[in-house]
Design a protein around this motif. Structure first.
Motif, mmCIF file in Angstrom:
data_model
loop_
_atom_site.group_PDB
_atom_site.id
_atom_site.type_symbol
_atom_site.label_atom_id
_atom_site.label_comp_id
_atom_site.label_asym_id
_atom_site.label_seq_id
_atom_site.Cartn_x
_atom_site.Cartn_y
_atom_site.Cartn_z
ATOM 1 N N TRP A 7 31.466 19.216 10.439
ATOM 2 C CA TRP A 7 31.527 18.249 9.342
ATOM 3 C C TRP A 7 31.052 16.862 9.764
ATOM 4 C CZ3 TRP A 7 34.722 14.660 11.250
ATOM 5 C CH2 TRP A 7 35.740 15.080 12.104
ATOM 6 N N ALA A 8 30.829 16.656 11.043
ATOM 7 C CA ALA A 8 30.356 15.360 11.523
ATOM 8 C C ALA A 8 28.847 15.354 11.738
ATOM 9 C CB ALA A 8 31.068 14.985 12.818
ATOM 10 N N LEU A 9 28.174 16.441 11.402
ATOM 11 C CA LEU A 9 26.727 16.528 11.561
ATOM 12 C C LEU A 9 26.045 16.142 10.250
ATOM 13 C CD1 LEU A 9 26.623 19.927 13.450
ATOM 14 C CD2 LEU A 9 26.347 17.650 14.436
ATOM 15 N N TRP A 10 25.072 15.261 10.348
ATOM 16 C CA TRP A 10 24.421 14.762 9.139
ATOM 17 C C TRP A 10 23.693 15.862 8.384
ATOM 18 C CZ3 TRP A 10 19.278 15.142 8.152
ATOM 19 C CH2 TRP A 10 18.451 15.443 9.242
ATOM 20 N N TRP A 11 23.102 16.808 9.109
ATOM 21 C CA TRP A 11 22.309 17.837 8.440
ATOM 22 C C TRP A 11 23.182 18.819 7.659
ATOM 23 C CZ3 TRP A 11 23.256 22.787 9.845
ATOM 24 C CH2 TRP A 11 23.800 23.004 11.117
ATOM 25 N N VAL A 12 24.451 18.969 8.042
ATOM 26 C CA VAL A 12 25.352 19.840 7.283
ATOM 27 C C VAL A 12 25.587 19.237 5.897
ATOM 28 C CG1 VAL A 12 27.696 20.769 7.185
ATOM 29 C CG2 VAL A 12 26.432 20.786 9.341
ATOM 30 N N TRP A 13 25.825 17.935 5.849
ATOM 31 C CA TRP A 13 26.013 17.251 4.569
ATOM 32 C C TRP A 13 24.710 17.247 3.770
ATOM 33 C CZ3 TRP A 13 30.562 15.818 2.482
ATOM 34 C CH2 TRP A 13 31.670 15.783 3.323
ATOM 35 N N GLY A 14 23.576 17.113 4.474
ATOM 36 C CA GLY A 14 22.287 17.164 3.794
ATOM 37 C C GLY A 14 22.011 18.539 3.181
ATOM 38 N N ALA A 15 22.356 19.592 3.920
ATOM 39 C CA ALA A 15 22.198 20.949 3.399
ATOM 40 C C ALA A 15 23.123 21.179 2.209
ATOM 41 C CB ALA A 15 22.473 21.968 4.495
ATOM 42 N N ALA A 16 24.336 20.654 2.283
ATOM 43 C CA ALA A 16 25.267 20.779 1.160
ATOM 44 C C ALA A 16 24.723 20.045 -0.063
ATOM 45 C CB ALA A 16 26.634 20.229 1.547
ATOM 46 N N ALA A 17 24.124 18.878 0.142
ATOM 47 C CA ALA A 17 23.524 18.130 -0.965
ATOM 48 C C ALA A 17 22.389 18.936 -1.598
ATOM 49 C CB ALA A 17 23.013 16.776 -0.476
ATOM 50 N N LEU A 18 21.580 19.583 -0.772
ATOM 51 C CA LEU A 18 20.478 20.389 -1.290
ATOM 52 C C LEU A 18 20.991 21.584 -2.091
ATOM 53 C CD1 LEU A 18 17.420 20.832 -1.371
ATOM 54 C CD2 LEU A 18 17.664 22.153 0.739
ATOM 55 N N VAL A 19 21.999 22.261 -1.579
ATOM 56 C CA VAL A 19 22.578 23.405 -2.292
ATOM 57 C C VAL A 19 23.182 22.960 -3.624
ATOM 58 C CG1 VAL A 19 24.461 25.101 -2.220
ATOM 59 C CG2 VAL A 19 22.965 24.805 -0.243
ATOM 60 N N LEU A 20 23.878 21.840 -3.628
ATOM 61 C CA LEU A 20 24.468 21.335 -4.868
ATOM 62 C C LEU A 20 23.398 20.912 -5.871
ATOM 63 C CD1 LEU A 20 27.416 19.370 -3.272
ATOM 64 C CD2 LEU A 20 27.628 21.320 -4.832
ATOM 65 N N ALA A 21 22.306 20.350 -5.384
ATOM 66 C CA ALA A 21 21.211 19.975 -6.285
ATOM 67 C C ALA A 21 20.566 21.222 -6.892
ATOM 68 C CB ALA A 21 20.175 19.146 -5.537
ATOM 69 N N ILE A 22 20.434 22.276 -6.113
ATOM 70 C CA ILE A 22 19.892 23.532 -6.644
ATOM 71 C C ILE A 22 20.844 24.116 -7.681
ATOM 72 C CG2 ILE A 22 19.340 25.924 -6.034
ATOM 73 C CD1 ILE A 22 18.210 24.773 -3.377
ATOM 74 N N LEU A 23 22.146 24.051 -7.420
ATOM 75 C CA LEU A 23 23.125 24.523 -8.402
ATOM 76 C C LEU A 23 23.034 23.732 -9.702
ATOM 77 C CD1 LEU A 23 26.330 25.208 -6.278
ATOM 78 C CD2 LEU A 23 24.973 26.861 -7.561
ATOM 79 N N GLU A 24 22.723 22.454 -9.601
ATOM 80 C CA GLU A 24 22.575 21.630 -10.800
ATOM 81 C C GLU A 24 21.394 22.105 -11.641
ATOM 82 O OE1 GLU A 24 23.143 19.111 -13.765
ATOM 83 O OE2 GLU A 24 24.525 19.257 -12.087
ATOM 84 N N VAL A 25 20.338 22.536 -10.993
ATOM 85 C CA VAL A 25 19.188 23.056 -11.730
ATOM 86 C C VAL A 25 19.566 24.351 -12.448
ATOM 87 C CG1 VAL A 25 16.867 24.026 -11.476
ATOM 88 C CG2 VAL A 25 17.503 21.967 -10.222
ATOM 89 N N LEU A 26 20.372 25.174 -11.799
ATOM 90 C CA LEU A 26 20.759 26.452 -12.388
ATOM 91 C C LEU A 26 21.821 26.293 -13.476
ATOM 92 C CD1 LEU A 26 20.891 28.593 -9.127
ATOM 93 C CD2 LEU A 26 19.068 28.501 -10.840
ATOM 94 N N ALA A 27 22.691 25.307 -13.342
ATOM 95 C CA ALA A 27 23.762 25.077 -14.320
ATOM 96 C C ALA A 27 23.827 23.585 -14.641
ATOM 97 C CB ALA A 27 25.100 25.557 -13.760
ATOM 98 N N PRO A 28 22.907 23.096 -15.487
ATOM 99 C CA PRO A 28 22.853 21.661 -15.748
ATOM 100 C C PRO A 28 24.102 21.136 -16.448
ATOM 101 C CG PRO A 28 21.332 22.846 -17.168
ATOM 102 C CD PRO A 28 21.927 23.850 -16.240
#
Length: 92
Positions: A7-28
Motif C-alpha cells: 500500500w506504500a507503493l505509488w504504482w499500486v495506487w496508480g493501478a487501482a486508479a486505472l481499474v476504477l476508471a475502467i469500471l467507471e466506463v463500464l458503469a457510468p
C-alpha cells in the motif's frame, strides 16, 4: 533496500486508479471516477516522496474521493428540479 508494504507503493495506487476508471466506463455514474481521482492523487503523493503510513493514506484517499465526487456532482448533474426522461426506445 528495505521492502515496502504494497500500500506504500505509488504504482499500486496508480493501478487501482486505472481499474476504477475502467469500471467507471463500464458503469457510468461518477461514483467510480471519484474513487479513481482519489487513488490517482494518492499515487502522485507517494510518487513525490511522501512516506506516509496506511491510516493517513486512506484518509487522504477518502477525503479526495469525496471532494472529487461532490465537484463532479455539482458540475455534471442536471439542473435542480429537472428530471431526465426518455420518450422513445432506442430500437424504434
Amino acid at each position: 533496500m528495505m521492502d515496502m508494504p504494497f500500500w506504500a507503493l505509488w504504482w499500486v495506487w496508480g493501478a487501482a486508479a486505472l481499474v476504477l476508471a475502467i469500471l467507471e466506463v463500464l458503469a457510468p455514474g461518477f461514483v467510480f471516477l471519484g474513487f479513481a481521482i482519489g487513488a490517482a492523487a494518492v499515487s502522485l503523493l507517494l510518487l513525490a516522496g511522501a512516506g506516509l503510513s496506511l491510516p493517513p493514506l486512506l484518509l487522504i484517499f477518502a477525503v479526495l474521493s469525496l471532494a472529487a465526487w461532490l465537484v463532479m456532482r455539482r458540475f455534471f448533474a442536471l439542473p435542480k428540479g429537472q428530471v431526465k426522461t426518455f420518450n422513445h426506445d432506442i430500437n424504434d
